[in-house]
Design an enzyme around this catalytic site. Structure first.
Site, PDB file in Angstrom:
ATOM      1  CB  SER A 100      -7.884 -12.946   8.573  1.00 41.05           C
ATOM      2  OG  SER A 100      -8.194 -12.296   9.035  1.00 41.05           O
ATOM      3  CE  LYS A 103      -8.203 -13.165  12.418  1.00 45.44           C
ATOM      4  NZ  LYS A 103      -9.333 -11.973  11.261  1.00 45.44           N
ATOM      5  CB  SER A 157     -12.197 -13.443  10.149  1.00 42.52           C
ATOM      6  OG  SER A 157     -10.322 -12.838   9.880  1.00 42.52           O
TER       7      SER A 157
END
Length: 322
Positions: A100, A103, A157
Site C-alpha cells: 500500500s 498509494k 489505506s
C-alpha cells in the site's frame, strides 16, 4: 553525534492494515548491478537546465551503502532532506513489492493533476474482492469529493478509494497505472513499475526503497499531502448510493501516530504510509523532523511482521539523533 554518509561533489549519482497478497509471487529479478543503476543517473539531466538530475536530491553511491545487524528488513534507508545526504542505506535499489505504499503515488497524481473539491461517484471497480484487503467502506454509487477519497486512501489505506480515484481520473485502472509509470519516469524512479493504484500484489508491480524516497519527496512538496498524512483519525460524511448520509470514521495505520509505538526521542513524525501483503512483508515510509526543523524521509521494506517493522524503523530513525 549524528553520523552522516556523504557523496563527493565530483560523483553525483542517484542512487497498514494487513492485506492478504498472493503467496505465490516469486522473488523479483534485479538485473542491474549497483554501478549500472547509478550510471543511469550520471547521464541524466533536467530537461532544459544545465544542473545534473540529482542536484537537489539525496544520492547514494556504492561506498555509502551500509550494514547494521539490527536492521533485519530486506531494504531500509534514511535521507536527510535539509543536507541532501544519506544517513543509512541497505539494498536501496533492490526491486521489491511495495504493497500500500503504492498509494503515495496515487495521491501525488491526484494533488498534482486533479481537483480536490470535485464530486466523484464511486464506480463498480471500487468493489475489491481480495480476502483481507483494507477498505474505507465506500460502495458503488456513493458520492464523495476527491479530497474525501484521498483521506480514505491514505488514512485507513482504502483499496476501494484507490480504484475509485483511478477510474475517475483516467477512465480505467490500466490508464491510471500508465499515468503512475509516466510520473515515476519523470521523477527518475527507474526501478519502479505500477499496474494498479493501491498495491495489491502483482508480479509486475514493484519499486525500490530509493524510488519510494523520490516519490515521497515529491509528494511532500504539497501542503495538502502533508495535511492528510499527518492525520491520525478522520471523520467525514458523504451521500450513500441510497441517498442517505453516511458517517465515516477512518483511523490511521502508522503505530507512531496511533500511540502503539513510541517515536525515538528528539523526533516528530510528520506522517507516512504503511503497506503489508504476504509478498511485500511489512513496509513503512514516513517523514519526520528534529528540533531544528530539519526533515528526513525513512523507509523500511519487507520486514517480517508489524512488530519487526517498527523495530527496524526505530533503529534507523535513531541514526538521525545518535
Amino acid at each position: 553525534m549524528k553520523r552522516k554518509v556523504f557523496v563527493t561533489s565530483g560523483c553525483i549519482i542517484l542512487s497498514a492494515l494487513f492485506l492478504t497478497g498472493c503467496a505465490g509471487l516469486h522473488k523479483l529479478d534485479n538485473p542491474y548491478e549497483f554501478s549500472e543503476r547509478t550510471a543511469l543517473y550520471q547521464s541524466a539531466s533536467v530537461a532544459g537546465k544545465s544542473e545534473p538530475f540529482a542536484h537537489d536530491l539525496c544520492v547514494v553511491s556504492e561506498d555509502t551503502a551500509d550494514s547494521d545487524d539490527a536492521v533485519t528488513a530486506e531494504a531500509a534507508a534514511v535521507f536527510d532532506l535539509s543536507d541532501n545526504t544519506v544517513l543509512f542505506a541497505k539494498n536501496p535499489f533492490e526491486k521489491l513489492y511495495p504493497a500500500s505504499i503504492t498509494k503515495i503515488m496515487t495521491a501525488l497524481l491526484v494533488i498534482k493533476n486533479g481537483s480536490l473539491p470535485d464530486e466523484v461517484t464511486v464506480p463498480k471497480e471500487a468493489v475489491i474482492k481480495e480476502s483481507g484487503a483494507s477498505l474505507c467502506g465506500i460502495k458503488p454509487g456513493d458520492e464523495l469529493t476527491m479530497e474525501q477519497l484521498l483521506y480514505g486512501l491514505l488514512i485507513p489505506s482504502g483499496n476501494d478509494a484507490g480504484a475509485a480515484i483511478a477510474v475517475n481520473m483516467a477512465g480505467s485502472i490500466d490508464q491510471f497505472a500508465q499515468m503512475m509509470n509516466d510520473e515515476a519516469k519523470e521523477l527518475g524512479a527507474t526501478g519502479t513499475h505500477f499496474v494498479n493504484p493501491h498495491g495489491l500484489s502483482d508480479e509486475d508491480h514493484y519499486t525500490t526503497a530509493y524510488d519510494l524516497y523520490l516519490i515521497f519527496n515529491e509528494a511532500l512538496k504539497y501542503p495538502e499531502f502533508r495535511k492528510i498524512i499527518g492525520t491520525a483519525e478522520y471523520r467525514t460524511s458523504y451521500q450513500g448510493s441510497n441517498g442517505k448520509t453516511v458517517n465515516a470514521v477512518w483511523k490511521g495505520t502508522n503505530w507512531y501516530m496511533t500511540g502503539e509505538r513510541s517515536t525515538p526521542d528528539g523526533l516528530t513524525v510528520l506522517g507516512g504510509k504503511t503497506g503489508t501483503t504476504l509478498s511485500a512483508g511489512s513496509c513503512l515510509i514516513m517523514g519526520s523532523s528534529d528540533p531544528s526543523n530539519k526533515e528526513y524521509i525513512s523507509v523500511v521494506l519487507k520486514a517480517t511482521d508489524h512488530a519487526g517493522l517498527y523495530d527496524n524503523m526505530s533503529n534507523i530513525l535513531n541514526k538521525i539523533v545518535e
